[in-house]
Design a protein around this motif. Structure first.
Motif, PDB file in Angstrom:
ATOM      1  N   ASN A 174       6.614 -11.381   5.471  1.00  0.00           N
ATOM      2  CA  ASN A 174       5.912 -10.440   4.595  1.00  0.00           C
ATOM      3  C   ASN A 174       5.113 -11.173   3.534  1.00  0.00           C
ATOM      4  OD1 ASN A 174       7.237  -8.452   6.044  1.00  0.00           O
ATOM      5  ND2 ASN A 174       8.842  -8.168   4.515  1.00  0.00           N
ATOM      6  N   TRP A 227       2.811  -7.832  -0.767  1.00  0.00           N
ATOM      7  CA  TRP A 227       3.759  -7.258   0.190  1.00  0.00           C
ATOM      8  C   TRP A 227       5.173  -7.800  -0.030  1.00  0.00           C
ATOM      9  CZ3 TRP A 227       2.457  -3.141   2.825  1.00  0.00           C
ATOM     10  CH2 TRP A 227       1.115  -2.912   3.123  1.00  0.00           C
ATOM     11  N   ILE A 252       4.215  -3.049   8.123  1.00  0.00           N
ATOM     12  CA  ILE A 252       2.988  -3.845   8.228  1.00  0.00           C
ATOM     13  C   ILE A 252       2.521  -3.922   9.679  1.00  0.00           C
ATOM     14  CG2 ILE A 252       2.037  -6.175   7.993  1.00  0.00           C
ATOM     15  CD1 ILE A 252       3.796  -6.537   5.530  1.00  0.00           C
TER      16      ILE A 252
END
Length: 422
Positions: free
Chosen positions: A195, A202, A375
């Motif tokens: 991430n 994020w 994501i």
């Protein structure tokens, strides 16, 4: 059905009686805090200890953010190792009297194997250009999965050879304990780093949302809590849960607004092989460019606004903060159930007033998985930069073949002129 319930109850009581009492954790509160808070009740003393240590940890977290992506990765790795240590230590303390051979050594060996596999995958994925320039690394990357499997197979064989008569069942309990712990800690920490490579925002928004929810739920529960939420955590209340939800959603929306303005937070983290440094420079994607949105009619009457300017990412932050406040706490409930099962109050006594590192990061692991899935499902698209790095690893004849195929495709679509053939 009644007989079955009675049998299950008897088995449950029997299994509980098999678990030795684990020594309670010692009080690690600094003496200076003990003296300063000696006149307060236990409830308020715990409040101040948790508050002071929380501010200290948040300040340290901000310092690490300032130091950059690499330090954040080291922080994630350090937390992973400590969480693993705390869970494995519980198993060792509970069954210490059996003196199982090689148990702790094999547990740490498996941790090294799994980390070698996951971080090797990351190196091959994000540092392809760096690896290409070093022949010794090319061999490790080329046969990375085979080496990882061979290392794990060695540990597996060592476990089989360590089996001792009369303790077989217990040793298999410990084998399963180790692998579940690896699944909880290593896999999730790897997703956290994945991430982070998508952009620091994020990483920061989800983690900060969980921290915000933890703090605000505690505050609302401390001052207004009256209605118990769940039996696994008697101190958790509906007032704290609801107050934490609204506070976290507002925090995530505002925090995202400030982070989205800076390239340092929104650009994907990439490794520059020329400078040997991580860089966060790019043209921000549409997610981080201000846009005008129409306010729903119902809210127009309340706010008096017809349109509002905001970053598209702020809409995604609503999903992240909602998960952090509604589903994230179930990671804490799961941890509470685990601690009750083994008759312990906290995973460790690393942080005064908080318990162990795992006590503070039990909700973060669920969050890391959700963000990664979010994501890949709704955000990530083709990445030309990443694809180019993969192409550069190919041999010259393979690169030429890709070039000819791509050129032929572009000519057929009319993007290139036919005169460019050949």
């Amino acid at each position: 059905e009644v007989d079955l319930e009675e049998r299950l109850h008897e088995l449950d009581l029997k299994s509980d009686s098999d678990i030795p009492d684990v020594p309670p954790p010692t009080d690690s509160t600094p003496e200076i805090l003990k003296k300063a808070l000696s006149g307060l009740s236990a409830r308020w003393k715990n409040w101040w200890i948790r508050g002071i240590l929380s501010l200290a940890m948040i300040s340290g977290f901000f310092l690490i953010i300032y130091l950059g992506s690499f330090m954040l990765m080291l922080l994630v790795l350090s937390i992973q190792v400590k969480c693993y240590h705390e869970i494995i230590t519980i198993g060792y303390r509970v069954y210490h009297s059996y003196d199982l051979p090689w148990f702790r050594s094999l547990s740490w060996y498996f941790l090294l194997c799994v980390n070698y596999f996951f971080y090797g995958e990351t190196v091959a994925d994000y540092f392809a250009t760096f690896v290409q320039r070093r022949e010794q690394l090319q061999f490790l990357i080329r046969y990375h999965r085979f080496i990882s499997f061979a290392l794990y197979l060695t540990g597996f064989c060592m476990f089989v050879l360590s089996l001792v008569k009369k303790h077989y069942r217990l040793q298999f309990y410990m084998f399963a304990w180790t692998h579940v712990t690896l699944l909880i800690t290593v896999t999730q920490s790897h997703l956290v780093i994945q991430n982070l490579f998508e952009g620091m925002i994020w990483f920061l928004v989800p983690i900060s949302s969980v921290i915000c929810n933890d703090i605000t739920a505690y505050i609302f529960g401390f001052f207004f809590g009256r209605t118990p939420l769940i039996k696994l955590s008697p101190k958790k209340t509906w007032e704290g849960f609801i107050g934490g939800f609204f506070s976290t959603v507002v925090f995530g929306f505002i925090f995202s607004y400030f982070l989205a303005q800076h390239q340092y937070f929104v650009c994907p983290v990439e490794y520059n092989s020329e400078t040997n440094r991580f860089v966060t420079e790019c043209e921000p994607s549409e997610l981080f460019q201000m846009k005008k949105y129409s306010v729903p009619p119902l809210l127009q009457a309340i706010l008096g606004w017809e349109t509002v300017n905001m970053y598209p990412f702020q809409m995604h932050s609503f999903a992240l903060s909602t998960f952090a406040s509604l589903i994230g706490p179930f990671g804490g409930f799961f941890a509470s159930g685990f601690k009750r099962a083994f008759k312990i109050k906290d995973f460790a006594d690393t942080i005064p007033g908080h318990g162990g590192i795992m006590d503070r990061f039990d909700c973060q692991y669920l969050m890391a998985t959700f963000v990664h899935v979010y994501i890949t499902s709704f955000i990530r698209g083709p990445n030309p930069s990443k694809l180019l790095k993969q192409l550069l690893i190919l041999q010259p004849d393979e690169q030429l073949s890709v070039y000819k195929t791509l050129k032929s495709h572009l000519v057929e679509k009319g993007i290139l002129q036919p005169s460019l053939r050949g």
